[in-house]
Design a protein around this motif. Structure first.
Motif, mmCIF file in Angstrom:
data_model
loop_
_atom_site.group_PDB
_atom_site.id
_atom_site.type_symbol
_atom_site.label_atom_id
_atom_site.label_comp_id
_atom_site.label_asym_id
_atom_site.label_seq_id
_atom_site.Cartn_x
_atom_site.Cartn_y
_atom_site.Cartn_z
ATOM 1 N N ASP A 37 -4.582 -1.221 3.717
ATOM 2 C CA ASP A 37 -4.355 0.196 4.012
ATOM 3 C C ASP A 37 -5.677 0.929 3.854
ATOM 4 O O ASP A 37 -6.653 0.378 3.340
ATOM 5 N N MET A 38 -5.712 2.181 4.301
ATOM 6 C CA MET A 38 -6.930 2.979 4.149
ATOM 7 C C MET A 38 -7.295 3.136 2.678
ATOM 8 O O MET A 38 -8.475 3.164 2.315
ATOM 9 N N ASN A 39 -6.284 3.266 1.835
ATOM 10 C CA ASN A 39 -6.486 3.323 0.398
ATOM 11 C C ASN A 39 -5.748 2.157 -0.240
ATOM 12 O O ASN A 39 -4.561 1.948 0.028
ATOM 13 N N ALA A 93 -8.354 -2.093 0.503
ATOM 14 C CA ALA A 93 -8.732 -0.924 1.300
ATOM 15 C C ALA A 93 -9.473 -1.367 2.561
ATOM 16 O O ALA A 93 -10.509 -2.031 2.481
ATOM 17 N N ASN A 117 -10.010 -0.116 6.939
ATOM 18 C CA ASN A 117 -9.730 0.671 8.133
ATOM 19 C C ASN A 117 -9.652 -0.287 9.317
ATOM 20 O O ASN A 117 -10.621 -0.989 9.612
ATOM 21 N N THR A 128 -0.798 -4.811 7.532
ATOM 22 C CA THR A 128 -1.547 -3.564 7.637
ATOM 23 C C THR A 128 -0.594 -2.384 7.449
ATOM 24 O O THR A 128 0.594 -2.475 7.705
ATOM 25 N N VAL A 136 -6.300 3.586 16.319
ATOM 26 C CA VAL A 136 -5.579 2.963 15.204
ATOM 27 C C VAL A 136 -4.447 2.075 15.703
ATOM 28 O O VAL A 136 -4.354 0.896 15.351
#
Length: 239
Positions: free
Chosen positions: A36-38, A51, A53, A11, A103
């Motif tokens: 990752d987020m993107n 991608a 979250n 992550t 997070v």
């Protein structure tokens, strides 16, 4: 190769320490999924950006099902994703506190809760939580961050006990980096970094590759008798 044919999920894998971990794993023969987020783009064929979250439990469930369907297993999980929202306690808002907790702490819980059963069923695996020197010693203006990084060390010790109860060789460890030369650190002025260097026995900041090397050791079979351990990689820093 030290990770030949292993399947690894990392992550926060798009940049900084996470990206170094992904690239190091790939060089050692692993098939790597960089979460990752993107979704990140990598030159290496055996690193796939995804991608995701880490606070979205429904999406994590779908992700794990997808990876297991494609690869048949998950051998390694590196819980590296993290954020900061720094402020002194009397100026820290509830939103700042919640964002970091969600997070850095709950995200680690979420990923591990969904992936650890895959490892338990397979009878083996390695989970590495990325903590911080701040989680060991605290730091001014980082109540939320310190709480999460101390928390992932505590969860690591708990999971090391839980995941070995039925004889499975699922090892859980953590690494507590000191200050490292990432892109984020390049924005910090020398007047802030110089005192940190002075407090570090080796007299410098760390490099992402140096953290990745430590993660590689804990992910590989070379550390097959290591579990429940927090490894400090900080050049001798004491806050």
């Amino acid at each position: 190769m030290r990770l030949q044919d292993k399947v690894a999920v990392v992550t926060g894998g798009a940049q900084g320490i996470g990206r170094s971990i992904c690239e190091t794993f790939e060089k050692q023969g692993a098939k790597v999924i960089a979460v990752d987020m993107n979704a990140a783009e990598f030159e290496q064929a055996n690193i796939k950006g995804y991608a995701l979250n880490v606070t979205d439990r429904a999406a994590i469930e779908v992700f794990v099902e997808t990876i297991v369907k494609e690869y048949g297993k998950i051998d390694i999980l590196v819980n590296n994703a993290g954020i900061t929202r720094d402020a002194l306690i009397n100026k820290m808002t509830e939103d700042m506190w919640d964002a970091v907790i969600n997070v850095n702490l709950k995200g680690v819980f979420n990923m591990t809760q969904f992936i650890s059963p895959v490892m338990m069923e397979n009878g083996a695996g390695s989970i590495i939580n990325i903590a911080s020197v701040v989680g060991e010693y605290g730091n001014v203006g980082q109540s939320n961050y310190a709480a999460t990084k101390a928390g992932v060390i505590g969860m690591m010790k708990t999971w090391a006990k839980e995941f070995s109860r039925k004889g499975a060789a699922v090892r859980v460890n953590s690494i507590a980096p000191g200050y490292v030369n990432t892109e984020m650190m390049k924005t910090v002025p020398d007047k802030v970094l110089d005192p940190i260097r002075a407090k570090t026995m080796l007299g410098r900041l760390g490099e992402p590759q140096e953290i990745a090397n430590a993660v590689l050791f804990l992910a590989s079979d070379e550390s097959s008798f290591v579990t429940g351990h927090n490894l400090s990689v900080n050049g001798g820093l004491r806050l």
